[in-house]
Write a protein that holds these residues in place. Structure first.
Motif, PDB file in Angstrom:
ATOM      1  N   GLU A 185      -7.090  -1.287  -0.823  1.00  0.00           N
ATOM      2  CA  GLU A 185      -7.337  -2.729  -0.758  1.00  0.00           C
ATOM      3  C   GLU A 185      -6.165  -3.477  -0.128  1.00  0.00           C
ATOM      4  O   GLU A 185      -6.368  -4.455   0.592  1.00  0.00           O
ATOM      5  CB  GLU A 185      -7.663  -3.255  -2.151  1.00  0.00           C
ATOM      6  CG  GLU A 185      -9.010  -2.740  -2.643  1.00  0.00           C
ATOM      7  CD  GLU A 185      -9.506  -3.449  -3.892  1.00  0.00           C
ATOM      8  OE1 GLU A 185      -9.175  -4.631  -4.072  1.00  0.00           O
ATOM      9  OE2 GLU A 185     -10.228  -2.814  -4.674  1.00  0.00           O
ATOM     10  N   PHE A 186      -4.946  -3.034  -0.394  1.00  0.00           N
ATOM     11  CA  PHE A 186      -3.793  -3.650   0.274  1.00  0.00           C
ATOM     12  C   PHE A 186      -3.852  -3.401   1.781  1.00  0.00           C
ATOM     13  O   PHE A 186      -3.532  -4.277   2.582  1.00  0.00           O
ATOM     14  CB  PHE A 186      -2.486  -3.113  -0.295  1.00  0.00           C
ATOM     15  CG  PHE A 186      -2.046  -3.780  -1.569  1.00  0.00           C
ATOM     16  CD1 PHE A 186      -2.064  -5.162  -1.702  1.00  0.00           C
ATOM     17  CD2 PHE A 186      -1.599  -3.019  -2.648  1.00  0.00           C
ATOM     18  CE1 PHE A 186      -1.648  -5.781  -2.874  1.00  0.00           C
ATOM     19  CE2 PHE A 186      -1.186  -3.629  -3.816  1.00  0.00           C
ATOM     20  CZ  PHE A 186      -1.212  -5.013  -3.942  1.00  0.00           C
ATOM     21  N   ALA A 222      -6.725  -6.297  -5.521  1.00  0.00           N
ATOM     22  CA  ALA A 222      -5.796  -5.164  -5.573  1.00  0.00           C
ATOM     23  C   ALA A 222      -4.836  -5.301  -6.751  1.00  0.00           C
ATOM     24  O   ALA A 222      -4.577  -4.346  -7.483  1.00  0.00           O
ATOM     25  CB  ALA A 222      -5.019  -5.065  -4.263  1.00  0.00           C
ATOM     26  N   ASP A 278      -7.424   3.284  -4.810  1.00  0.00           N
ATOM     27  CA  ASP A 278      -8.127   2.005  -4.693  1.00  0.00           C
ATOM     28  C   ASP A 278      -7.165   0.861  -4.367  1.00  0.00           C
ATOM     29  O   ASP A 278      -7.438   0.022  -3.506  1.00  0.00           O
ATOM     30  CB  ASP A 278      -8.879   1.684  -5.988  1.00  0.00           C
ATOM     31  CG  ASP A 278     -10.076   2.587  -6.211  1.00  0.00           C
ATOM     32  OD1 ASP A 278     -10.487   3.270  -5.256  1.00  0.00           O
ATOM     33  OD2 ASP A 278     -10.597   2.609  -7.346  1.00  0.00           O
ATOM     34  N   VAL A 279      -6.036   0.848  -5.073  1.00  0.00           N
ATOM     35  CA  VAL A 279      -5.056  -0.216  -4.854  1.00  0.00           C
ATOM     36  C   VAL A 279      -4.502  -0.150  -3.432  1.00  0.00           C
ATOM     37  O   VAL A 279      -4.421  -1.163  -2.726  1.00  0.00           O
ATOM     38  CB  VAL A 279      -3.908  -0.104  -5.883  1.00  0.00           C
ATOM     39  CG1 VAL A 279      -2.751  -1.020  -5.496  1.00  0.00           C
ATOM     40  CG2 VAL A 279      -4.403  -0.465  -7.271  1.00  0.00           C
ATOM     41  N   ALA A 290       0.846  -1.201   0.000  1.00  0.00           N
ATOM     42  CA  ALA A 290       0.000   0.000   0.000  1.00  0.00           C
ATOM     43  C   ALA A 290       0.876   1.244   0.000  1.00  0.00           C
ATOM     44  O   ALA A 290       0.619   2.217  -0.725  1.00  0.00           O
ATOM     45  CB  ALA A 290      -0.921  -0.004   1.215  1.00  0.00           C
TER      46      ALA A 290
END
Length: 223
Positions: free
Chosen positions: A110-111, A157, A106-107, A86
């Motif tokens: 999610e991480f 992710a 978003d990535v 992240a």
């Protein structure tokens, strides 16, 4: 006893990039972003592969206390990997593509969520009663179910990256090639295969049934 956990690792929570490895002219700015992210991500993929390997290797013994300790440390490592990935996404900045800032957010989100979920799973493993074979086996089965769910978060992710406009650039970066792990019998994990992204082989084959809940009283006593 730990076969379900191993199967969950190999089936749903293997943190590797399923990339095509295709080449193209690309865009210099996109390539630069991909390099920045992948250079930071590489040691995290290696750490994740090592944690998976430790779970597979420990389970061959089948002693509940050993399994509990290995799984607990592995989930801690998985959580640290999630946080680091992240951070890598945030440090790399927004990808120079349309809606790049949203993709980055978003990535990273999610991480972070996966990292938090792994810490919760670690708490569940730590709370298992390693002195009771049956309860431990039942609890481990529930942990395996949780691991599958978190694996889908990891996958989501990565999918956001690989299926976006930066996916091809990421595929070309050595730092984002998957880390190939060997079976415990074969020894330590190997280096990434050039030009390929291979998922680690299923650790379930290395997990014997010696630690099942049906162990003899004598074997149980030794645990």
């Amino acid at each position: 006893m730990n076969k379900k956990l191993a199967a969950a690792l190999s089936g749903g929570a293997v943190l590797v990039l399923a990339l095509s490895g295709c080449t193209g002219d690309g865009d210099d700015k996109v390539d630069a972003w991909a390099k920045t992210f992948c250079d930071q991500a590489q040691p995290q993929f290696q750490k994740r592969a090592a944690a998976q390997q430790s779970i597979a290797a420990t389970a061959a013994d089948g002693k509940p206390a050993d399994i509990q300790a290995a799984d607990s440390k592995a989930f801690q490592d998985f959580a640290q990997v999630g946080k680091a990935l992240a951070a890598a996404a945030r440090d790399a900045g927004a990808p120079p593509i349309e809606n790049g800032e949203q993709l980055q957010q978003d990535v990273a989100k999610e991480f972070d969520a996966a990292a938090k979920a792994y810490l919760e799973l670690k708490k569940k493993v730590d709370a298992l009663d390693a002195k009771d074979q049956q309860k431990f086996a039942d609890g481990l089965a529930e942990v395996a179910d949780g691991l599958k769910r978190i694996g889908r978060m990891d996958t989501a992710a990565l999918d956001k990256l690989t299926k976006s406009e930066v996916g091809q650039a990421v595929a070309q970066q050595p730092g984002c090639k998957s880390v190939k792990t060997s079976s415990p019998a074969a020894g330590a994990s190997s280096a990434p295969s050039p030009g390929k992204t291979e998922a680690a082989p299923s650790p379930s084959a290395s997990r014997s049934g010696k630690a099942s809940a049906k162990e003899s009283p004598k074997a149980s006593a030794k645990s």
